[in-house]
Every structure is written in C-alpha cells, then in structure tokens.
Design an enzyme around this catalytic site. Structure first.
Site, PDB file in Angstrom:
ATOM      1  N   LYS A 193       0.830  -1.208   0.000  1.00 56.29           N
ATOM      2  CA  LYS A 193       0.000   0.000   0.000  1.00 56.29           C
ATOM      3  C   LYS A 193       0.866   1.261   0.000  1.00 56.29           C
ATOM      4  CE  LYS A 193       0.758   0.738   4.534  1.00 56.29           C
ATOM      5  NZ  LYS A 193       1.208   1.959   5.250  1.00 56.29           N
ATOM      6  N   THR A 250      -3.502   5.439   4.163  1.00 51.96           N
ATOM      7  CA  THR A 250      -2.180   5.858   3.696  1.00 51.96           C
ATOM      8  C   THR A 250      -2.252   6.711   2.444  1.00 51.96           C
ATOM      9  OG1 THR A 250      -1.388   3.728   4.569  1.00 51.96           O
ATOM     10  CG2 THR A 250       0.152   4.989   3.251  1.00 51.96           C
TER      11      THR A 250
END
Length: 337
Positions: A193, A250
């Site tokens: 990610k 994120t």
C-alpha cells in the site's frame, strides 16, 4: 495479566504503541540508539521529534542497551525500518532467555531477498529461542493513536492463540484489534500500500482530483491483491483492515510519509531532496523496487508499481508515466492478469 514488553524502535509508531501497552497496565521499555532521544524519554517523558504533543506515561522507560530491553521480556515488539530488521534480530538472538513472543509492526519487503518481515525474523531467531511470530498491522497513524483516536488493526499469526494473545495485549476502548491467520496477506497489504500511496500523493501534487484518487486506489488494490494471491495470500484479506483499510488511510492523509513524498514529487521536487528533508524512512521507495522485481519473477502484472518504479529509479517524468498507464490496452475490470 501484566506483561513485560520490549519495544524496539522509539519512532512515532513505536512510541504510540508503547503508550497503548503502558496504558493497558504492562511494563514497557523502549530501545533506541539515539542517546539524546533516550534521555528525553526518561527525563521529560516526551519524544518531541516524532510526537511533539505527546506526554508519555512516566512508567515507560527507555534504554540504549538491547540486552537491558529484552532481558525478562514476555514479548518483543519490532517497530524499526525493514532494512534494520535482520541485523537487529541477529544481535537480539543470543540475549534471549525465556522464549518471548516476537511481534512486529513494521511494513516493507527486504531488498534483494524480497522476503517479508516475519520470514526474516523466523530465519534469524531460531524457534527454540522464541514463541510464535505475530504481525500487527492495519490503518493507523501514530499521531492519531497518541491522542486516543479510534483505531482498528489486525494481529496476524499462523497460530490463532498467538494472535489472540497480542489482541489482548493491545485492545482497549480506543484501540481495537482483530485476529487473522493470513500472515502473507497482512504483510503484503501492509508493504504494498505504501507504493500506491506514493502514486496517490503524486496525483494530488500534479493537480488531479477525486476521480484520479479513486482510480489509483482501486486499481492499486487490484494489483496488490494479484501479487499477494500469487504468493499464497487469501484474497479476502485485501478487503479487510490490512488491505483496503490501510490503503485508504495511507493514500488520503498528510500524516503518511509515503503520500507526502509522492505529493512533493508531483510538485516537481527531486527524490533526493524529498528524502533528505523527510527525516524519517519512506518505506514505499525501497518497497517499490522489491515489489517490481518480485512481480517480474512471478509474472504478475503491476502497471502502477511499474510506473512508480520508472519515476523513482529510471528518471521517468511523472506525467509521462501516468499517460503510459492511461494509454494501455483496454481490459475488462475483473481481468486478473
């Protein structure tokens, strides 16, 4: 039951997790290598560089001695950069006395070997010296955990009992922990990610809006899942906390170093300048290289990762890399390769 926990790495995330453990009634000792930082934690009960607003519980101690930190520990929590995991585990092993549980909350892949962090720990800490290895991961900013913002994450281990042990260590009224036995999926979601967050930040830096943000996150999740499944992960893990959950937090927050790095790159800053000024490790940069090599080795198509790799390592212009993705041959959305 009160436990002694050694937290290796007094950065922002290590400090926030130490606070959670201390507030839950455990004995916590932080280990680090910076004498000024260690003295500050012990004398002022602050860690100003990483979490400037936080006042730590006074019963959290800090030490420069790895031996002091781990002696008698029931659990050892690694919260250090991926590149330091192997050497630290190697130094740690001769110091172990009572077979502690090994927990890690780091996110990345080792350069060269492409190994996950739990694999590194298993290689360097023999099974006769430890209990199970558990991964702690999910959508969590240290800055928000430090102020008791509601947070949910995953404790993953091949042993459900070990995952449940970590769940009990950390869980309280603002920090909720779910268990999972898919270690591969949880670790791959956590590592990959960061690559997509670099791209999401770059999109904003280039001036694109919500449509582009949704596109890169959704298609990014598709390629994270492809690589993870090729390595043996359960595809359902990627729609959970350590997959889509961690990806959302994120890719959308200024708290994310990876997002901030991508944002600055999109605004025209050089990678060298950005990393020099960031002051903390940006795991997505090294993970991009490892993931690119791994995808080629396994024959998994990862166009976003490839584009970010070209920007970071081959000097490709960000706008040109983006255009190349948009002009790829059309496909059905559920096409898996």
């Amino acid at each position: 039951m009160k436990q002694k926990i050694a937290v290796l790495g007094p950065g922002s995330w290590g400090t926030a997790l130490a606070q959670v453990l201390s507030e839950n009634g455990h004995e916590v000792i932080l280990w680090g290598k910076n004498p000024e930082q260690i003295n500050e934690i012990n004398e002022k009960h602050t860690n100003h560089y990483y979490l400037p607003e936080l006042v730590l519980p006074k019963n959290i101690r800090a030490t420069l001695s790895l031996e002091e930190a781990v002696t008698g520990a029931d659990s050892i929590l690694f919260v250090i950069p991926t590149k330091a995991i192997r050497e630290t585990a190697r130094q740690l092993t001769p110091l172990l006395q009572n077979k502690p549980s090994i927990i890690h909350a780091s996110k990345g892949l080792e350069q060269g070997s492409h190994k996950r962090i739990s694999e590194i720990l298993a290689e360097e800490i023999p099974v006769e010296s430890r209990k199970e290895i558990i991964v702690l991961s999910g959508p969590s900013h240290a800055e928000e955990v430090a102020v008791h913002d509601i947070t949910t994450i995953t404790a993953a281990s091949k042993s459900l009992d070990a995952a449940t042990y970590v769940q009990r260590l950390f869980m309280n009224d603002y920090f909720r922990v779910y268990t999972n036995q898919d270690v591969i999926g949880v670790e791959m979601g956590a590592a990959l990610k960061n690559i997509i967050a670099l791209g999401a930040g770059a999109m904003v830096g280039l001036g694109f809006g919500d449509n582009a943000k949704a596109a890169i996150m959704t298609r990014g999740l598709a390629e994270i899942s492809r690589l993870g499944v090729a390595m043996g992960a359960n595809p359902l893990t990627f729609i959970g906390l350590s997959g889509v959950g961690d990806l959302i937090v994120t890719c959308t927050s200024i708290h994310s170093r990876n997002w901030r790095t991508g944002h600055l790159l999109g605004q025209g800053e050089s990678l060298e300048t950005v990393l020099e000024n960031m002051g903390m490790v940006v795991e997505g940069v090294s993970t991009t290289k490892a993931a690119m090599e791994l995808s080629q080795q396994l024959g998994v198509e990862m166009p976003i990762t490839e584009a970010i790799y070209q920007v970071l390592y081959e000097g490709q212009n960000i706008q040109s890399a983006l255009k190349a993705i948009m002009l790829r041959d059309g496909k059905t959305e559920n096409e898996y390769t």
